[in-house]
Write a protein that holds these residues in place. Structure first.
Motif, PDB file in Angstrom:
ATOM      1  N   LYS A  41       7.692  -1.227   0.151  1.00  0.00           N
ATOM      2  CA  LYS A  41       6.974  -0.118   0.775  1.00  0.00           C
ATOM      3  C   LYS A  41       7.312   1.199   0.091  1.00  0.00           C
ATOM      4  N   LYS A  42       8.570   1.392  -0.210  1.00  0.00           N
ATOM      5  CA  LYS A  42       9.001   2.614  -0.897  1.00  0.00           C
ATOM      6  C   LYS A  42       8.375   2.706  -2.285  1.00  0.00           C
ATOM      7  N   ALA A  43       8.209   1.540  -2.928  1.00  0.00           N
ATOM      8  CA  ALA A  43       7.642   1.513  -4.281  1.00  0.00           C
ATOM      9  C   ALA A  43       6.139   1.781  -4.288  1.00  0.00           C
ATOM     10  N   GLY A  44       5.465   1.552  -3.141  1.00  0.00           N
ATOM     11  CA  GLY A  44       4.037   1.855  -3.100  1.00  0.00           C
ATOM     12  C   GLY A  44       3.151   0.831  -2.416  1.00  0.00           C
ATOM     13  N   LEU A  45       3.715  -0.245  -1.864  1.00  0.00           N
ATOM     14  CA  LEU A  45       2.918  -1.259  -1.176  1.00  0.00           C
ATOM     15  C   LEU A  45       2.285  -0.655   0.079  1.00  0.00           C
ATOM     16  N   LYS A  46       0.976  -0.834   0.257  1.00  0.00           N
ATOM     17  CA  LYS A  46       0.257  -0.254   1.387  1.00  0.00           C
ATOM     18  C   LYS A  46       0.056  -1.228   2.544  1.00  0.00           C
ATOM     19  N   ILE A  47       0.173  -2.514   2.275  1.00  0.00           N
ATOM     20  CA  ILE A  47       0.047  -3.509   3.335  1.00  0.00           C
ATOM     21  C   ILE A  47       1.435  -3.891   3.823  1.00  0.00           C
ATOM     22  N   SER A  48       1.504  -4.650   4.893  1.00  0.00           N
ATOM     23  CA  SER A  48       2.795  -5.117   5.396  1.00  0.00           C
ATOM     24  C   SER A  48       3.342  -6.220   4.491  1.00  0.00           C
ATOM     25  N   GLU A  49       4.659  -6.269   4.386  1.00  0.00           N
ATOM     26  CA  GLU A  49       5.272  -7.364   3.621  1.00  0.00           C
ATOM     27  C   GLU A  49       4.906  -8.713   4.230  1.00  0.00           C
ATOM     28  N   LYS A  50       4.657  -8.735   5.547  1.00  0.00           N
ATOM     29  CA  LYS A  50       4.287  -9.983   6.218  1.00  0.00           C
ATOM     30  C   LYS A  50       2.870 -10.422   5.847  1.00  0.00           C
ATOM     31  N   ASP A  51       2.067  -9.491   5.320  1.00  0.00           N
ATOM     32  CA  ASP A  51       0.741  -9.883   4.823  1.00  0.00           C
ATOM     33  C   ASP A  51       0.860 -10.697   3.538  1.00  0.00           C
TER      34      ASP A  51
END
Length: 721
Positions: A41-51
């Protein structure tokens, strides 16, 4: 390191909770269970890790497949898969003929009925997994003999896999070793046997740049292909049949035709093959002194002979194409590794690290009591390895080099099995029941076989054998009392010329008539193979002893190194599903240069202007480019259609075909290569020089839409023109 039989490639995803990390590691092949600690998330992921991955729920990982030794992903609800052109290459070769040369001219199916069987390709989908380290390590907790240790571990791995398969006959199971001698995970897979070719770009797109551009940036290769998975009408895996139906995956990836821009966050899911980052300095010395130079030089010679054989014969050229491509890829990769090892002086860097580790052990009484002789024991192990490494190289390559010697080994194995039957009637019965299956096993040896190539490679290797001395000397050389290298080469060439195995049809019809005829047949090649087999057995036993010893040493090495560096490590890649992330990013490979992260159609055309045959391309590419027929695939910032993209993600062999996804989990490209400086990734990864290469989805769509008129694919992908 020594091997007689080829071991199957492992494939799976990592078990939840098996590995724990105290800090973000400095390399990026993350087990999926550790995504929450990767900083996505900090790196830039916009969806949930669970996705991406959520046990018990459907995520992006459910769209991932392993295509034989490559990665791939479902991109439609009807089992459509995108992967690399080079991953489908062997199947396209087998489907091709001089009259229907799909390898050179490409293939587009405009309906399911037109799709062609992709012979030799299978699809594997991860079903479930569990940590079985305790069961395996408990079985060897009191075992000190290295041969016994490795035998028990391997037996236990097979046993656990069989137990899983007996509980659920619909799956295939494997136990993967995550850390040598330290951790093991059982994986269950669904296998799809019916795979078909749907859309394969022509060779001057899919292989544009050839070996000149292989492992090189800037790159302009359309390395993509589309396959489809089929199953029986009951939804279960089934062999190829016209009655089969397209597989319905749990998840498929959405295509984003807008692509990405420089510095955008991206991530990859895939099955990276093997890395060797948690090995001591001596392992790297072995690679640098023996394995890498020997193998690359041998493959260079083999390819010269195969290209010569196919120079004026299109059928032979097609038959040998896959073998040449694989050799060339390995050869350039190994030479890149050699360059990298020397450029960053990795052996000496590792020696310093190991010296510091030794000092750390000796300063701690508890560690010294447990690991006091560890580093010396590792050194003793590799001293033995170095003493007969040249012999090991020769033994490891002799069967791969001479196809008829492989056929002789198969024939002798069948004869041996028949001879174990007590009576002539029993032998004939066994022969009749198994001869057709034996022929099926023999057929692949003839697919890339050429007698003149076999003879050239055999001459080279037998002449080489006469030069091996002392601990590397090969017993058969002394036994035959060859007066010279020419005499050794002459011997094996005569054996190849005279064996009935040289002609498949003749061998099948005349020698495989019945058990009596087959058992009565013998020739010098088959006799030599038996002699070689007996010679290699004691060496193989010694190698197994060393493997068992190394198994325990490496478990201790990683354990104490984790204490030394105050962190746990990501396991080396082993064909299990991993995630890596980073950014679209250029780099400076040498002083005063900067490599931009996008290449263009303009650049492709400029390469074509050189007149080099490897830079030929279809006329339709230039016609569409000159008329500015870019469709929706144009990138304003570069004033062109982007062809290939560069990024700082951590990949290796096996990641070929991996989907490249944006921050929202949408597919924007397909990974297919690394820059030459990044071939060293298998031993060490560094953001400064490690760059991987993918084909931009906009180029895939532009070629499909404007060049190949593959509207069937465009529509199925859900992309609006």
């Amino acid at each position: 390191m020594f091997k007689i039989l080829k071991v199957g490639v492992l494939s799976a995803i990592l078990a939840a909770g098996v590995f724990n990390y105290s800090a973000i590691p400095d390399e990026g092949m993350f087990p999926l269970s550790e995504l929450s600690k990767a900083g996505l998330k900090k790196a830039g992921l916009k969806i949930s890790e669970k996705d991406i991955y959520n046990p018990g729920s459907i995520g992006l990982v459910d769209a991932l497949v392993q295509v034989s030794g490559c990665s791939g992903s479902f991109v439609s609800a009807n089992g459509l898969i995108i992967t690399n052109h080079h991953c489908a290459f062997s199947a396209v070769q087998l489907a091709s003929s001089p009259e229907h040369n799909y390898l050179e001219n490409g293939f587009v199916a405009n309906s399911h009925e037109q799709e062609i069987e992709a012979k030799g390709l299978t699809i594997r989908i991860t079903d479930s997994y569990e940590d079985v380290s305790k069961e395996i390590l408990d079985a060897v907790s009191n075992i000190t003999d290295p041969v016994q240790r490795i035998d028990i571990i391997n037996k236990k791995r097979v046993e656990l896999a069989k137990q899983a398969e007996s509980k659920d006959p619909s799956i295939k199971a494997e136990v993967s070793e995550m850390f040598i001698g330290k951790s093991y995970v059982l994986f269950r897979y669904k296998t799809i046997e019916d795979v078909r070719l749907v859309y394969i770009p022509r060779q001057d797109i899919g292989e544009f740049g050839g070996e000149t551009d292989n492992w090189v940036w800037p790159r302009h290769t359309g390395d993509f292909s589309f396959l489809r998975a089929y199953v029986g009408k009951d939804g279960k895996s089934a062999k190829y049949s016209k009655d089969n139906v397209p597989y319905q995956p749990k998840k498929h990836l959405k295509i984003n035709p807008k692509g990405v821009s420089e510095n955008d966050f991206v991530f990859i899911l895939g099955y990276p093959g093997r890395t060797f980052r948690h090995r001591p300095s001596q392992y790297l010395e072995y690679q640098q002194q023996f394995l890498l130079p020997y193998t690359s030089n041998l493959y260079d010679f083999q390819n010269q002979q195969m290209m010569l054989a196919g120079k004026d014969d299109k059928a032979t050229e097609l038959e040998l194409a896959t073998r040449i491509k694989r050799n060339a890829n390995t050869m350039k990769n190994y030479r890149g590794k050699l360059k990298g090892l020397r450029n960053i002086d990795l052996v000496n860097t590792k020696k310093k690290e190991d010296a510091e580790l030794t000092e750390f052990i000796n300063k701690n009484a508890e560690l010294k009591a447990q690991y006091g002789t560890l580093m010396q024991d590792i050194d003793k192990h590799y001293q033995l390895v170095f003493q007969d490494a040249e012999k090991e190289m020769w033994y490891n390559q002799i069967y791969g080099g001479i196809r008829l010697l492989q056929a002789a080994r198969m024939a002798n194995s069948f004869k041996e099995a028949l001879m174990q039957q007590g009576t002539a009637n029993n032998r004939q019965e066994m022969f009749a029941n198994n001869v057709e299956n034996f022929k099926k096993q023999m057929d692949p040896f003839y697919e890339a076989y050429n007698l003149n190539v076999d003879k050239s490679i055999a001459s080279y290797m037998f002449a080489q054998a006469t030069q091996l001395k002392d601990g590397n000397a090969l017993p058969f050389v002394a036994n035959h009392r060859f007066a010279s290298a020419d005499a050794a080469s002459g011997y094996i060439n005569k054996a190849l010329d005279e064996t009935a195995l040289r002609n498949k049809e003749q061998f099948y019809s005349q020698v495989l008539k019945d058990a009596k005829t087959f058992l009565a047949y013998s020739d010098e090649l088959m006799k030599f193979q038996e002699e070689l087999n007996k010679e290699m057995k004691p060496f193989a036993e010694e190698q197994k002893r060393r493997e068992g010893n190394l198994n325990k040493l490496m478990a201790d090495y990683v354990a104490v190194k984790e204490k030394f560096q105050s962190k746990n490590f990501i396991p080396d890649a082993n064909s299990t599903l991993r995630l890596t992330f980073g950014n679209i990013k250029g780099y400076s490979p040498v002083d005063a240069t900067y490599m931009e992260p996008f290449t263009t159609v303009r650049g492709l055309i400029e390469k074509g202007n050189s007149g080099d045959p490897e830079f030929r391309y279809p006329a339709a590419i230039k016609e569409n480019w000159l008329s500015k027929n870019f469709g929706n695939y144009f990138k304003k910032e570069i004033n062109d259609v982007p062809v290939n993209i560069l990024y700082n993600m951590d990949t290796t062999g096996g990641n070929s075909g991996s989907p490249i996804m944006n921050a929202y989990g949408e597919l924007i490209g397909v990974n297919f290569d690394r820059a030459y400086d990044a071939t060293i990734n298998d031993f060490a990864w560094n953001e400064a020089y490690s760059r991987s290469i993918g084909v931009d989805i906009r180029y895939v769509l532009w070629i499909a839409d404007k060049v190949d008129n593959a509207q069937f694919i465009i529509k199925e992908l859900g992309v609006k023109n």
